[in-house]
Scaffold this motif. Structure first.
Motif, PDB file in Angstrom:
ATOM      1  N   PRO A 107       0.814  -1.231   0.000  1.00  0.00           N
ATOM      2  CA  PRO A 107       0.000   0.000   0.000  1.00  0.00           C
ATOM      3  C   PRO A 107       0.840   1.270   0.000  1.00  0.00           C
ATOM      4  CG  PRO A 107      -0.134  -1.098   2.132  1.00  0.00           C
ATOM      5  CD  PRO A 107       0.541  -2.049   1.191  1.00  0.00           C
ATOM      6  N   THR A 108       2.073   1.191   0.517  1.00  0.00           N
ATOM      7  CA  THR A 108       2.957   2.358   0.458  1.00  0.00           C
ATOM      8  C   THR A 108       3.248   2.728  -0.991  1.00  0.00           C
ATOM      9  OG1 THR A 108       4.007   1.809   2.578  1.00  0.00           O
ATOM     10  CG2 THR A 108       5.224   3.265   1.104  1.00  0.00           C
ATOM     11  N   ALA A 109       3.478   1.707  -1.828  1.00  0.00           N
ATOM     12  CA  ALA A 109       3.745   1.957  -3.243  1.00  0.00           C
ATOM     13  C   ALA A 109       2.520   2.536  -3.950  1.00  0.00           C
ATOM     14  CB  ALA A 109       4.183   0.668  -3.928  1.00  0.00           C
ATOM     15  N   LEU A 110       1.329   2.245  -3.410  1.00  0.00           N
ATOM     16  CA  LEU A 110       0.102   2.758  -4.020  1.00  0.00           C
ATOM     17  C   LEU A 110      -0.192   4.205  -3.645  1.00  0.00           C
ATOM     18  CD1 LEU A 110      -2.357  -0.243  -3.441  1.00  0.00           C
ATOM     19  CD2 LEU A 110      -1.123   0.320  -5.547  1.00  0.00           C
ATOM     20  N   LEU A 111       0.378   4.671  -2.539  1.00  0.00           N
ATOM     21  CA  LEU A 111       0.005   5.971  -1.992  1.00  0.00           C
ATOM     22  C   LEU A 111       0.180   7.121  -2.980  1.00  0.00           C
ATOM     23  CD1 LEU A 111       1.184   6.039   1.737  1.00  0.00           C
ATOM     24  CD2 LEU A 111      -1.134   5.954   0.849  1.00  0.00           C
ATOM     25  N   ALA A 112       1.353   7.170  -3.626  1.00  0.00           N
ATOM     26  CA  ALA A 112       1.655   8.303  -4.495  1.00  0.00           C
ATOM     27  C   ALA A 112       0.696   8.396  -5.677  1.00  0.00           C
ATOM     28  CB  ALA A 112       3.093   8.210  -4.995  1.00  0.00           C
ATOM     29  N   ALA A 113       0.339   7.250  -6.255  1.00  0.00           N
ATOM     30  CA  ALA A 113      -0.483   7.257  -7.465  1.00  0.00           C
ATOM     31  C   ALA A 113      -1.973   7.133  -7.183  1.00  0.00           C
ATOM     32  CB  ALA A 113      -0.043   6.133  -8.401  1.00  0.00           C
ATOM     33  N   THR A 114      -2.335   6.369  -6.166  1.00  0.00           N
ATOM     34  CA  THR A 114      -3.762   6.078  -5.917  1.00  0.00           C
ATOM     35  C   THR A 114      -4.141   6.346  -4.470  1.00  0.00           C
ATOM     36  OG1 THR A 114      -3.354   3.741  -5.379  1.00  0.00           O
ATOM     37  CG2 THR A 114      -3.690   4.292  -7.694  1.00  0.00           C
ATOM     38  N   GLY A 115      -3.425   7.273  -3.824  1.00  0.00           N
ATOM     39  CA  GLY A 115      -3.652   7.510  -2.400  1.00  0.00           C
ATOM     40  C   GLY A 115      -5.051   7.976  -2.064  1.00  0.00           C
ATOM     41  N   SER A 116      -5.747   8.593  -3.027  1.00  0.00           N
ATOM     42  CA  SER A 116      -7.091   9.101  -2.751  1.00  0.00           C
ATOM     43  C   SER A 116      -8.159   8.021  -2.879  1.00  0.00           C
ATOM     44  CB  SER A 116      -7.423  10.257  -3.693  1.00  0.00           C
ATOM     45  OG  SER A 116      -7.391   9.825  -5.046  1.00  0.00           O
ATOM     46  N   GLN A 117      -7.806   6.872  -3.428  1.00  0.00           N
ATOM     47  CA  GLN A 117      -8.785   5.805  -3.597  1.00  0.00           C
ATOM     48  C   GLN A 117      -9.096   5.146  -2.253  1.00  0.00           C
ATOM     49  OE1 GLN A 117      -8.111   2.941  -6.679  1.00  0.00           O
ATOM     50  NE2 GLN A 117      -7.373   4.476  -8.161  1.00  0.00           N
ATOM     51  N   VAL A 118     -10.360   4.783  -2.091  1.00  0.00           N
ATOM     52  CA  VAL A 118     -10.790   4.155  -0.842  1.00  0.00           C
ATOM     53  C   VAL A 118     -10.038   2.845  -0.613  1.00  0.00           C
ATOM     54  CG1 VAL A 118     -12.737   3.065   0.334  1.00  0.00           C
ATOM     55  CG2 VAL A 118     -13.064   5.222  -0.874  1.00  0.00           C
TER      56      VAL A 118
END
Length: 206
Positions: A107-118
């Motif tokens: 999830p850390t890798a997801l934060l920058a690109a998709t951090g706003s997604q639920v």
């Protein structure tokens, strides 16, 4: 059989804790790999500072997760100081807790690109919530090995308070999107909240 008043650990428990520490060290190291890959994409005439500014989200995610894992490991370290035997409840609590830490780089890798997604918020803050719950269970398991008044008898309260704060942060982040991940800053107040709980309900520490 080790005395419950002893702080000498069994060999099996030492091996388990060594494994857990190694897994946490690997997980915290994996956090920097996306930044290493980013550095490899920089051309000789690119402005490094511009790249850093353009990818500030990735750097922020790295720092946040580094602090989170370090904080979680410290809490785990304080809890297992009083453990003396590798019983099944301690073993599975530690292994399950380690799983939440090893999973966190995803999830850390997801934060920058998709951090706003639920989904990203659920993966990230949800992992912290589960991790805190498992630390509370671990503390309860170690407490069963240490009689009242014994040295290094851990408290369940700090991890339980963190779990409540994580749950609140997750709800706020999901249902009040403008807050983003800032509700996690509530964890800074965890120590004061735990101290308040101890004062109001001292019987919980017995």
């Amino acid at each position: 059989m080790l005395s419950p008043d002893s702080i000498e650990r069994s060999r099996d428990l030492d091996r388990l804790l060594t494994f857990v520490d190694a897994a946490v060290a690997i997980a915290i190291t994996l956090l920097v790999l996306p930044l290493v890959d980013l550095a490899g994409e920089i051309e000789s005439d690119d402005s490094v500072w511009q790249v850093v500014r353009d990818h500030a989200g990735q750097f922020g995610a790295f720092v946040l997760s580094f602090v989170v894992i370090a904080r979680m490991w410290r809490a785990q370290h304080e809890i297992v100081r009083g453990a003396v035997e590798d019983r099944s409840d301690i073993f599975w609590s530690l292994i399950a807790w380690t799983l939440t830490i090893v999973f966190l780089p995803f999830p850390t890798a997801l934060l920058a690109a998709t951090g706003s997604q639920v989904a990203t918020k659920i993966f990230y803050i949800g992992s912290l919530l589960v991790s805190s719950i498992l630390l509370a269970l671990l503390a309860a398991a170690v407490r069963r090995q240490r009689p009242p008044g014994a040295p290094h008898r851990p408290s369940v309260i700090p991890a339980a308070v963190d779990a409540v704060v994580d749950a609140i942060a997750l709800l706020l982040s999901v249902f009040v999107p403008v807050l983003s991940y800032f509700p996690l800053l509530l964890l800074v107040l965890g120590g004061q909240a735990a101290a308040l709980v101890r004062r109001l309900w001292p019987a919980l520490e017995r």
